[in-house]
Design an enzyme around this catalytic site. Structure first.
Site, PDB file in Angstrom:
ATOM      1  N   SER A  21      14.898 -24.587 -24.535  1.00 14.93           N
ATOM      2  CA  SER A  21      15.227 -24.467 -25.945  1.00 14.93           C
ATOM      3  C   SER A  21      14.311 -25.360 -26.788  1.00 14.93           C
ATOM      4  O   SER A  21      13.094 -25.232 -26.710  1.00 14.93           O
ATOM      5  CB  SER A  21      16.719 -24.776 -26.164  1.00 14.93           C
ATOM      6  OG  SER A  21      17.130 -24.331 -27.442  1.00 14.93           O
TER       7      SER A  21
ATOM      8  N   ASP B  62      18.948 -13.314 -24.178  1.00 14.30           N
ATOM      9  CA  ASP B  62      18.970 -14.485 -25.055  1.00 14.30           C
ATOM     10  C   ASP B  62      18.833 -14.012 -26.498  1.00 14.30           C
ATOM     11  O   ASP B  62      17.758 -13.631 -26.952  1.00 14.30           O
ATOM     12  CB  ASP B  62      17.810 -15.421 -24.698  1.00 14.30           C
ATOM     13  CG  ASP B  62      17.877 -16.746 -25.451  1.00 14.30           C
ATOM     14  OD1 ASP B  62      18.694 -16.863 -26.392  1.00 14.30           O
ATOM     15  OD2 ASP B  62      17.121 -17.670 -25.096  1.00 14.30           O
TER      16      ASP B  62
ATOM     17  N   HIS C 206      20.569 -17.731 -22.842  1.00 15.00           N
ATOM     18  CA  HIS C 206      19.763 -18.852 -23.311  1.00 15.00           C
ATOM     19  C   HIS C 206      19.688 -19.943 -22.242  1.00 15.00           C
ATOM     20  O   HIS C 206      20.608 -20.738 -22.087  1.00 15.00           O
ATOM     21  CB  HIS C 206      20.374 -19.406 -24.602  1.00 15.00           C
ATOM     22  CG  HIS C 206      19.518 -20.411 -25.295  1.00 15.00           C
ATOM     23  ND1 HIS C 206      18.239 -20.141 -25.694  1.00 15.00           N
ATOM     24  CD2 HIS C 206      19.759 -21.697 -25.649  1.00 15.00           C
ATOM     25  CE1 HIS C 206      17.728 -21.209 -26.272  1.00 15.00           C
ATOM     26  NE2 HIS C 206      18.620 -22.164 -26.255  1.00 15.00           N
TER      27      HIS C 206
END
Length: 428
Positions: free
Chosen positions: A58, A167, A196
Site C-alpha cells: 500500500s 483490490d 488489497h
C-alpha cells in the site's frame, strides 16, 4: 517517511519531498549522505555494499516506486505490493472525484492526517486540501507532481509488481499502468485473485526472495527466465503470459443498440434515458434482472458464449450523451457476467465526469440538453467468463461505493449510434 513516527517535517502525500526524504536513506547506505543518532553522533552504514532493495504494501509499497522514479543510484530492486503509481488514479477517475473502495469521501489530506505524527502539521495539511481541489476532478499540477507513470523512464531498479485483481482500494490500474511505463527496465508482475495486499499462493514469497537474491546478490536462480507476467484467476488457476494484456486476446468493438451488444453500428439513431437513483441504490443491486426496465440504469446484453472466454485488458468506452436537467452528473459503466444460472457478477467498472469530455485538465459546466461525445477507460481486469454466460454492459450514473452521492433525479439521455460503443479484449 516525512512527518511520521519520530521523523521531522510534514507528509506531503506522494510528491517529491517525500521521495527525497526516502531517497536520503539510499544515499546514506551508499555513503553519499550523513546520518546521526539521537545524541548527534554520526552513524555510518559501513556494513552496506550499497546494493539496496525496497518493498512494502500500500503506502509502504508506493514509497519504493516514488524513490525509484528519482533514478537514485544503488536502488537495485523494488517490490511494490498493492502500490499507487498515480495519486490521481487513486482519488480521481476521468475527471470525476472517485473514492478508493471502502473509503468513500476520503481524500489526500485525510490520508495525510492518518499517517502524520500526533497533533502535527495541521497548517500544512490544510493547505494540501486546498491545493488538491476537492471541488472537482480535474488533472491539475497537484496530481501531476504525484504521477510516477510519467517519471517511470527514470526507474533503474528491477521492479517486481504484485497486485490483487480484486483490490478496489488501490485499483489494479496502478499495477498495469506501471508495467507498461517501465519499458526495458527488468520487470515482473504477479496479479493475484485477492484484494488489497499480497498473497502466499503460487510460491509468491519464494519468488520475492529470488528477485532480491538475483538483483542484490547476483544469484542465478532463473527468476528472470521465461514469461514475466502471471495472473491468478478466481478459481486459483494461474495463467502465465508474456505481456499485459494477454497476447492471446484481441480487441473487439460492441455497439449499444436496442438493449443488445452488437458487432455492427446501428443503422438508425435511437435514444434511451435514465434517471439517477442517487444515493439509494448500489451497483450490485442495479445489475440484477438485466431484462427488466429500471429508471436508474440501462443494460445491453451480448449473445450467449459457446465456450469459456478470457477477458483481458482495459475496456474503452465511447458515449454520446446529454444531461437533461442539471449541469453535472456522474457516469458509471459496468461490465457484467450474467451466468447461465442467472447470477450477475461484476467483471469491472469505471467512472467519468462529462464536464471533462473535452479536456481532463479543465472541466466545464454542461448545457442541459446538449449532446456531448466522451471517451474514457474502465478499470483493467483479466477474467475467465464461463461457457453459457452472457456479457452485459450497464450504463448508470451514481456508484454508491465510489462516486459522490448526489440527490436522486439527474436525467441522462444516451444517443445510440456509431459513436456509442465499448471496446473489449477476448481470447482468440
Amino acid at each position: 517517511s516525512l512527518g511520521t513516527g519520530y521523523s521531522t517535517g510534514c507528509p506531503t502525500v506522494g510528491d517529491i519531498s517525500e521521495a527525497l526524504g526516502a531517497k536520503a536513506i539510499i544515499d546514506w547506505l551508499n555513503g553519499r549522505a550523513k546520518a546521526f543518532d539521537k545524541k548527534g553522533k554520526e552513524v555510518k552504514a559501513d556494513w552496506s555494499n550499497g546494493k539496496v532493495g525496497m518493498s512494502g504494501v500500500s503506502y509502504n509499497g508506493t514509497l519504493p516506486v516514488m524513490v525509484a522514479a528519482t533514478g537514485v543510484e544503488g536502488l537495485k530492486a523494488i517490490i511494490p505490493i498493492a502500490a499507487i503509481s498515480s495519486w490521481y488514479n487513486y482519488y480521481r477517475a476521468n475527471g470525476l472525484v472517485v473514492g478508493p473502495g471502502g473509503y468513500i469521501g476520503e481524500d489526500a489530506d485525510e490520508l495525510g492526517y492518518y499517517i502524520v505524527r500526533k497533533r502535527a502539521c495541521k497548517k500544512e495539511l490544510k493547505q494540501l486540501a486546498i491545493d488538491m481541489g476537492r471541488e472537482h476532478g480535474d488533472y491539475s499540477q497537484f496530481w501531476q507532481d504525484r504521477d510516477y507513470i510519467s517519471q517511470a523512464g527514470n526507474i533503474k531498479a528491477a521492479t517486481f509488481i504484485i497486485h490483487g485483481q480484486s483490490d478496489w482500494n488501490v485499483k489494479q490500474k496502478h499495477a498495469t499502468e506501471l508495467w507498461k511505463a517501465l519499458g526495458s527496465t527488468p520487470k515482473r508482475m504477479f496479479l493475484h485473485r485477492g484484494g488489497h495486499g499480497s498473497t502466499f499462493s503460487h510460491k509468491v514469497p519464494r519468488k520475492i526472495q529470488d528477485w532480491y537474491d538475483h538483483f542484490l546478490e547476483g544469484v542465478e536462480n532463473g527468476i528472470t527466465d521465461g514469461p514475466q507476467v502471471e495472473v491468478e484467476l478466481e478459481d486459483r488457476t494461474l495463467i502465465v503470459q508474456n505481456e499485459w494484456p494477454s497476447e492471446n486476446t484481441h480487441e473487439e468493438s460492441f455497439y449499444f443498440s436496442n438493449s443488445k451488444l452488437s458487432s455492427f453500428a446501428p443503422l438508425n439513431k435511437s435514444l434511451v434515458k435514465i434517471t439517477d437513483s442517487g444515493r439509494d441504490n448500489k451497483i450490485t443491486t442495479q445489475i440484477k434482472d438485466p431484462t427488466k426496465k429500471k429508471n436508474g440504469r440501462v443494460i445491453f446484453l451480448g449473445n450467449k458464449l459457446n465456450k469459456d472466454t478470457l477477458f483481458s485488458g482495459t475496456p474503452k468506452v465511447s458515449l454520446n450523451l446529454s444531461i437533461l436537467n442539471r449541469k453535472a452528473a456522474n457516469i458509471t459503466v459496468v461490465i457484467v457476467e450474467y451466468t447461465k444460472n442467472g447470477k450477475a457478477k461484476v467483471i469491472t467498472r469505471g467512472w467519468a465526469d462529462p464536464q471533462n469530455y473535452r479536456d481532463l485538465e479543465i472541466g466545464e459546466k454542461l448545457i442541459p440538453g446538449k449532446t456531448y461525445q466522451m471517451k474514457f477507460d474502465l478499470e483493467p481486469k483479466q477474467y475467465l467468463i464461463s461457457k453459457g454466460s452472457k456479457i452485459g454492459v450497464m450504463l448508470a450514473s451514481t456508484d454508491y461505493n465510489y462516486t459522490l452521492r448526489p440527490k436522486a433525479g439527474t436525467q441522462i439521455q444516451f444517443t445510440l449510434d456509431a459513436n456509442s460503443f465499448v471496446k473489449m479484449r477476448f481470447s482468440n
